[in-house]
Motif scaffolding. Structure first.
Motif, PDB file in Angstrom:
ATOM      1  N   GLY A 147     -29.491  70.378  28.182  1.00 40.46           N
ATOM      2  CA  GLY A 147     -28.628  69.224  28.378  1.00 40.46           C
ATOM      3  C   GLY A 147     -27.778  68.923  27.160  1.00 40.46           C
ATOM      4  N   THR A 148     -26.922  67.934  27.312  1.00 34.78           N
ATOM      5  CA  THR A 148     -26.137  67.441  26.185  1.00 34.78           C
ATOM      6  C   THR A 148     -26.285  65.933  26.068  1.00 34.78           C
ATOM      7  OG1 THR A 148     -24.130  67.199  27.522  1.00 34.78           O
ATOM      8  CG2 THR A 148     -24.390  69.258  26.328  1.00 34.78           C
ATOM      9  N   TYR A 149     -26.117  65.479  24.855  1.00 34.71           N
ATOM     10  CA  TYR A 149     -26.143  64.042  24.551  1.00 34.71           C
ATOM     11  C   TYR A 149     -24.744  63.620  24.141  1.00 34.71           C
ATOM     12  CZ  TYR A 149     -26.971  59.816  21.743  1.00 34.71           C
ATOM     13  OH  TYR A 149     -26.920  58.549  21.209  1.00 34.71           O
ATOM     14  N   THR A 165     -32.827  60.372  21.389  1.00 34.80           N
ATOM     15  CA  THR A 165     -32.773  61.780  21.785  1.00 34.80           C
ATOM     16  C   THR A 165     -34.097  62.517  21.616  1.00 34.80           C
ATOM     17  OG1 THR A 165     -31.935  62.385  19.576  1.00 34.80           O
ATOM     18  CG2 THR A 165     -30.309  61.985  21.317  1.00 34.80           C
ATOM     19  N   PHE A 168     -35.985  63.882  24.760  1.00 36.13           N
ATOM     20  CA  PHE A 168     -35.275  64.960  25.452  1.00 36.13           C
ATOM     21  C   PHE A 168     -35.415  66.276  24.677  1.00 36.13           C
ATOM     22  CE2 PHE A 168     -33.264  60.956  26.496  1.00 36.13           C
ATOM     23  CZ  PHE A 168     -33.244  61.004  27.883  1.00 36.13           C
ATOM     24  N   ALA A 169     -35.329  66.189  23.361  1.00 37.72           N
ATOM     25  CA  ALA A 169     -35.482  67.384  22.540  1.00 37.72           C
ATOM     26  C   ALA A 169     -36.887  67.964  22.672  1.00 37.72           C
ATOM     27  CB  ALA A 169     -35.170  67.061  21.076  1.00 37.72           C
ATOM     28  N   THR A 172     -37.483  69.087  26.972  1.00 33.72           N
ATOM     29  CA  THR A 172     -36.624  70.043  27.660  1.00 33.72           C
ATOM     30  C   THR A 172     -36.359  71.230  26.728  1.00 33.72           C
ATOM     31  OG1 THR A 172     -34.486  69.100  26.939  1.00 33.72           O
ATOM     32  CG2 THR A 172     -35.529  68.132  28.896  1.00 33.72           C
ATOM     33  N   ARG A 174     -33.561  72.488  25.559  1.00 33.26           N
ATOM     34  CA  ARG A 174     -32.598  72.259  24.480  1.00 33.26           C
ATOM     35  C   ARG A 174     -31.747  71.037  24.809  1.00 33.26           C
ATOM     36  NH1 ARG A 174     -29.373  77.427  22.882  1.00 33.26           N
ATOM     37  NH2 ARG A 174     -31.477  77.938  22.187  1.00 33.26           N
ATOM     38  N   LEU A 175     -31.480  70.233  23.799  1.00 27.60           N
ATOM     39  CA  LEU A 175     -30.532  69.128  23.905  1.00 27.60           C
ATOM     40  C   LEU A 175     -29.465  69.344  22.849  1.00 27.60           C
ATOM     41  CD1 LEU A 175     -29.784  66.360  25.195  1.00 27.60           C
ATOM     42  CD2 LEU A 175     -30.942  65.306  23.247  1.00 27.60           C
ATOM     43  N   ARG A 177     -25.544  68.440  21.111  1.00 30.00           N
ATOM     44  CA  ARG A 177     -24.551  67.399  20.879  1.00 30.00           C
ATOM     45  C   ARG A 177     -23.265  68.096  20.504  1.00 30.00           C
ATOM     46  NH1 ARG A 177     -21.851  63.542  18.777  1.00 30.00           N
ATOM     47  NH2 ARG A 177     -22.279  61.721  17.597  1.00 30.00           N
TER      48      ARG A 177
END
Length: 258
Positions: A147-149, A165, A168-169, A172, A174-175, A177
């Protein structure tokens, strides 16, 4: 109007690509941002195309603000989404153009000139990348999700970002930015990303991308899980949203505040 938006994005994108490999000199460097003359020139080219074809329409653009016109039709323009990336030579930036009609976004174009990616959508007619229809992926394994933040430039502190964040890190795969939110929404639309979490970010940066993701089948809600509804554009509107392929949506929402 879609063809006009593509023309405007193409002309601005060609200019940005031409300038991209130069050593850029900023007008101003701020704590969280940078101001470039290339932003303003990209904006000028977009507005020239829109004004030439549609002189009665209103335009809101990041650098100049409101260009008066009949606000039944309002163009929402980010002439260089990812300015900081552009400045440091990172090829992840775009031109973003959306059209709001009577308070509803009905058209969106996001153009990444370096990769030659023209994303677009019209409400009710699907989303496309260079003519190929887009669809979100079907990943349902949260531990494999990428995902992305997206955070507001001046509405979220670094301390808030770190705290928000972390779940999520940890939960999942990978997060990221990427600091170019219009493109992030397009990556979700094409199945390259599995989710997006957005924290108090301006709608101007993401209006076109949100429509593209919606038309590709993305589920978009607020942090409480209520379906996203576009509010009539305001430069002072900073929504917090969650978007996904739908299969992991409840679990992503469950990580907020976790």
């Amino acid at each position: 109007m879609l063809d006009i938006a593509k023309e405007a994005a193409s002309q601005a994108g060609a200019y940005l690509q031409e300038r991209f490999l130069e050593r850029l000199v900023p007008d101003e460097e701020l704590h969280n941002d940078v101001k470039l003359p290339e932003d303003k020139e990209s904006e000028r080219r977009i507005i020239e195309v829109l004004r030439r074809h549609l002189p009665g329409h209103a335009i809101y653009s990041e650098e100049i603000g409101m260009v008066e016109g009949d606000e039944e039709y309002l163009w929402i323009v980010d002439p260089l989404d990812g300015t900081n990336n552009y400045f440091i030579g990172f090829p992840y930036f775009s031109v973003s153009i959306a059209l709001q009609h009577r308070g509803e976004v009905v058209l969106g174009v996001v153009y990444n000139p370096v990769a030659g990616q023209m994303f677009w959508a019209e409400k009710g007619n699907g989303a496309f990348l260079n003519g190929r229809r887009l669809a979100v992926n079907e990943r349902d394994d949260l531990t494999r999700a990428v995902g992305t933040y997206i955070r507001g430039r001046n509405t979220v502190t670094k301390e808030e970002e770190w705290a928000f964040t972390r779940p999520f890190a940890l939960n999942t795969k990978r997060l990221m930015r990427n600091i170019a939110p219009a493109l992030d929404w397009c990556l979700l639309a094409n199945g390259w990303l599995d989710y997006i979490v957005m924290q108090r970010s301006g709608i101007m940066d993401v209006a076109a991308g949100i429509l593209i993701a919606q038309e590709a089948g993305a589920i978009i809600t607020d942090w409480e899980g209520n379906p996203y509804r576009h509010a009539s554009f305001s430069a002072d509107h900073f929504p917090s949203l969650v978007a996904s392929n739908g299969r992991i949506h409840e679990r992503i929402c469950g990580l907020i505040g976790g």
